[in-house]
Design an enzyme around this catalytic site. Structure first.
Site, PDB file in Angstrom:
ATOM      1  CB  CYS A  97     -12.868  12.401 -13.021  1.00  0.00           C
ATOM      2  SG  CYS A  97     -12.503  13.080 -14.683  1.00  0.00           S
ATOM      3  NE  ARG A 131     -10.494  19.072 -20.462  1.00  0.00           N
ATOM      4  CZ  ARG A 131      -9.428  18.106 -19.672  1.00  0.00           C
ATOM      5  NH1 ARG A 131      -8.494  17.759 -20.388  1.00  0.00           N
ATOM      6  NH2 ARG A 131      -9.763  17.538 -18.586  1.00  0.00           N
ATOM      7  CG  HIS A 200     -15.619  16.507 -11.625  1.00  0.00           C
ATOM      8  ND1 HIS A 200     -14.733  16.236 -10.800  1.00  0.00           N
ATOM      9  CD2 HIS A 200     -15.277  16.136 -12.768  1.00  0.00           C
ATOM     10  CE1 HIS A 200     -13.721  15.651 -11.453  1.00  0.00           C
ATOM     11  NE2 HIS A 200     -13.967  15.685 -12.782  1.00  0.00           N
TER      12      HIS A 200
HETATM   13  N1  GLN Z   1      -6.821  13.789 -16.319  1.00  0.00           N
HETATM   14  C1  GLN Z   1      -8.066  13.242 -16.660  1.00  0.00           C
HETATM   15  C2  GLN Z   1      -8.694  13.813 -17.864  1.00  0.00           C
HETATM   16  O1  GLN Z   1      -8.526  14.818 -18.692  1.00  0.00           O
HETATM   17  C3  GLN Z   1      -9.265  13.274 -15.706  1.00  0.00           C
HETATM   18  C4  GLN Z   1      -9.969  14.939 -15.464  1.00  0.00           C
HETATM   19  C5  GLN Z   1     -10.671  15.096 -14.259  1.00  0.00           C
HETATM   20  O2  GLN Z   1     -10.239  14.249 -13.281  1.00  0.00           O
HETATM   21  N2  GLN Z   1     -11.579  15.956 -14.351  1.00  0.00           N
HETATM   22  O3  GLN Z   1      -9.289  12.646 -18.572  1.00  0.00           O
END
Ligand code: GLN
Length: 252
Positions: A97, A131, A200
């Protein structure tokens, strides 16, 4: 203990550790030690200079936009050159990520910040306000066996939409969820022995065959032969049961 050993470098363990990403390093260590292979794990935080000769395998986890911004200067000054060399020398690198995004060229956040990243891989990321969140599943091209795909199950939570350039291949294709950008069906990136994913969970304990792929590649690179193939497989009954459960839940 056997004569074999892998040295694992964990980049920014204190800053980049979302949703249990450190579990990937614990999983690698466990799977090595259960086979009698020595595992040396060292964290490299802010201010510490990375020397690629000290490691056989590198790991970098995920973080929020804020953390990624905070460590940018340090990454450019103390880690970038070594990461480029490690990649070139076909060392194994797993990036999740935020760590995945950092390996690319840049990240334009949804609220207008432009972060220049280390440019180790031909890819870039653009944030969007909504998101991409949830359990998801994708095929892993590197683990396809006689046409049967291996499904990686994981959990994604990112604003960044990542787009791959011509020089990198996707790690696989989305079966359920968003993956790289929610548009082109790709997930993650694969270049030489670099494996990147939005997964993750943590990723490796949930997908033991993928964990062993990384271990096998690192051992093969170091010892010039298929060390893992010479050893009996581990008893993964519980891991496989958990994997199948999620695979079924996600429609695989
Ligand atoms: N900051 C990044 C995003 O929101 C990565 C998030 C993460 O590592 N879960 O895209």
């Amino acid at each position: 203990m056997s004569e074999f050993e892998l040295r694992i470098g964990h980049l920014y363990p204190d800053v980049l550790n979302l949703y249990g990403d450190t579990g990937n390093v614990i999983c690698l260590r466990q799977r090595l030690e259960r086979r009698g292979i020595r595992a040396e794990v060292r964290g490299l935080g802010m201010g510490e200079v990375l020397h690629p000769d000290d490691f056989d395998l590198l790991f970098i986890g995920g973080g929020q936009d804020f953390e990624q911004d905070v460590l940018l200067q340090d990454a450019a000054r103390n880690k970038r050159e070594a990461i480029l060399r490690a990649i070139d020398e076909e060392k194994v690198l797993l990036a999740i990520c935020g760590g995945y995004q950092i390996l690319g060229n840049y990240y334009k956040t949804w609220d207008g910040h432009e972060l220049e990243y280390i440019g180790a891989l031909d890819l870039y990321t653009v944030g969007k306000k909504e998101r991409m969140i949830g359990n998801y599943m994708f095929t892993c091209d590197a683990l396809k066996e006689e046409g049967t795909p291996y499904h990686i199950v994981g959990f994604e939570n990112h604003s960044g939409m990542t787009y791959l350039g011509e020089k990198v291949a996707p790690l696989g294709h989305v079966v359920k969820g968003n993956g790289n950008n929610g548009e082109d069906g790709t997930e993650g990136a694969h270049y030489k022995n670099v494996f990147c994913s939005y997964s993750h969970g943590p990723m490796l304990p949930k997908n033991p065959r993928f964990a062993d792929l990384l271990i096998a590649k690192a051992l093969e690179r170091k010892y010039g032969r298929d060390v893992l193939g010479e050893m009996p497989p581990l008893d993964d009954t519980l891991e496989i049961r958990a994997h199948r459960y999620m695979e079924k839940r996600l429609g695989g």
